[in-house]
Design a protein around this motif. Sequence first.
Motif, PDB file in Angstrom:
ATOM      1  N   GLY A  74      16.724  23.737 -51.151  1.00  0.00           N
ATOM      2  CA  GLY A  74      18.021  23.083 -51.167  1.00  0.00           C
ATOM      3  C   GLY A  74      18.236  22.189 -49.974  1.00  0.00           C
ATOM      4  N   PRO A  75      19.361  21.488 -49.985  1.00  0.00           N
ATOM      5  CA  PRO A  75      19.668  20.549 -48.907  1.00  0.00           C
ATOM      6  C   PRO A  75      20.179  21.262 -47.654  1.00  0.00           C
ATOM      7  CG  PRO A  75      21.413  20.513 -50.553  1.00  0.00           C
ATOM      8  CD  PRO A  75      20.357  21.455 -51.070  1.00  0.00           C
ATOM      9  N   ASP A  76      19.902  20.655 -46.522  1.00  0.00           N
ATOM     10  CA  ASP A  76      20.317  21.207 -45.235  1.00  0.00           C
ATOM     11  C   ASP A  76      21.836  21.359 -45.159  1.00  0.00           C
ATOM     12  OD1 ASP A  76      19.623  21.981 -42.476  1.00  0.00           O
ATOM     13  OD2 ASP A  76      20.855  20.241 -41.964  1.00  0.00           O
ATOM     14  N   LEU A  77      22.261  22.475 -44.578  1.00  0.00           N
ATOM     15  CA  LEU A  77      23.697  22.777 -44.479  1.00  0.00           C
ATOM     16  C   LEU A  77      24.405  22.000 -43.368  1.00  0.00           C
ATOM     17  CD1 LEU A  77      23.552  26.659 -44.925  1.00  0.00           C
ATOM     18  CD2 LEU A  77      24.637  25.031 -46.492  1.00  0.00           C
ATOM     19  N   LEU A 117      24.048  22.592 -40.023  1.00  0.00           N
ATOM     20  CA  LEU A 117      24.423  23.482 -38.923  1.00  0.00           C
ATOM     21  C   LEU A 117      23.872  23.025 -37.576  1.00  0.00           C
ATOM     22  CD1 LEU A 117      23.818  26.944 -40.657  1.00  0.00           C
ATOM     23  CD2 LEU A 117      25.900  25.549 -40.621  1.00  0.00           C
ATOM     24  N   ASN A 122      18.133  18.406 -37.624  1.00  0.00           N
ATOM     25  CA  ASN A 122      17.464  19.051 -38.745  1.00  0.00           C
ATOM     26  C   ASN A 122      16.916  18.025 -39.729  1.00  0.00           C
ATOM     27  OD1 ASN A 122      17.859  21.685 -37.933  1.00  0.00           O
ATOM     28  ND2 ASN A 122      19.122  22.269 -39.679  1.00  0.00           N
ATOM     29  N   ALA A 123      15.911  18.466 -40.493  1.00  0.00           N
ATOM     30  CA  ALA A 123      15.487  17.696 -41.656  1.00  0.00           C
ATOM     31  C   ALA A 123      16.554  17.843 -42.746  1.00  0.00           C
ATOM     32  CB  ALA A 123      14.126  18.173 -42.130  1.00  0.00           C
ATOM     33  N   HIS A 124      16.312  17.232 -43.917  1.00  0.00           N
ATOM     34  CA  HIS A 124      17.364  17.119 -44.934  1.00  0.00           C
ATOM     35  C   HIS A 124      17.247  18.074 -46.114  1.00  0.00           C
ATOM     36  CE1 HIS A 124      17.653  12.676 -43.474  1.00  0.00           C
ATOM     37  NE2 HIS A 124      18.342  13.488 -42.710  1.00  0.00           N
ATOM     38  N   PHE A 125      16.058  18.594 -46.338  1.00  0.00           N
ATOM     39  CA  PHE A 125      15.825  19.391 -47.552  1.00  0.00           C
ATOM     40  C   PHE A 125      14.611  20.277 -47.303  1.00  0.00           C
ATOM     41  CE2 PHE A 125      14.335  20.233 -51.880  1.00  0.00           C
ATOM     42  CZ  PHE A 125      15.509  20.328 -52.618  1.00  0.00           C
ATOM     43  N   ALA A 126      14.617  21.477 -47.840  1.00  0.00           N
ATOM     44  CA  ALA A 126      13.453  22.354 -47.678  1.00  0.00           C
ATOM     45  C   ALA A 126      13.234  23.207 -48.908  1.00  0.00           C
ATOM     46  CB  ALA A 126      13.621  23.264 -46.462  1.00  0.00           C
TER      47      ALA A 126
END
Lengths: 102, 102
Positions: free
Chosen positions: B46-49, B51, B55-59
């Motif tokens: 899913g996409p990065d929250l 926080l 951070n990257a955007h999706f994992a």
Amino acid sequence: MAVTHVVSFSWVEGTTPETVEGIRSALQEWIDRREGLDGLVSWIGGPDLGLADGNAHFAVSATFTDQTAYERYRDHPEHRRIIAEQIAPLIASRSAVQFSHS
Amino acid sequence: MAVTHVVSFSWVEGTTPETVEGIRSALQEWIDRREGLDGLVSWIGGPDLGLADGNAHFAVSATFTDQTAYERYRDHPEHRRIIAEQIAPLIASRSAVQFSHS
């Protein structure tokens, strides 16, 4: 919603497998004590297997019951100590994502 | 030994949340069919929250019974199609690791 944290690292040149195993085992021992880690569902991590060119060198995937439990892990004093003393000095690059899921 | 694959992406500028949700749902629908995915233990992504800065955007974090099952997932025609058509054109950076664990 559960929250999963994934992070991958590449290490600076000259970082040995023994040093990386020291990082992995320090993290694993901390996790296995479970002290101050309420809401930790699962934690796995380890060095890259070398299956693909261009991979990073090490990753962790950790799942929590919610965002508060993730933040408890992130900010745990023993985590900060391992990061400051063993991980941070060796980071060439880092990629992290936290995402929510059912 | 189980094998876990983690990968994080940053997207090119202008990539919309709707486009990213299209990627996530295409992957999820493929995974949920389970066709040709023997040995897949779990898949979440899913996409990065948002926080943390930087951070990257999706994992994605996916666990398999063994290396062969990971390779079956990696090389699955529907996976290659989603990567080629929906993911690859939008990648600004990518970081992946496969690691083994008990």
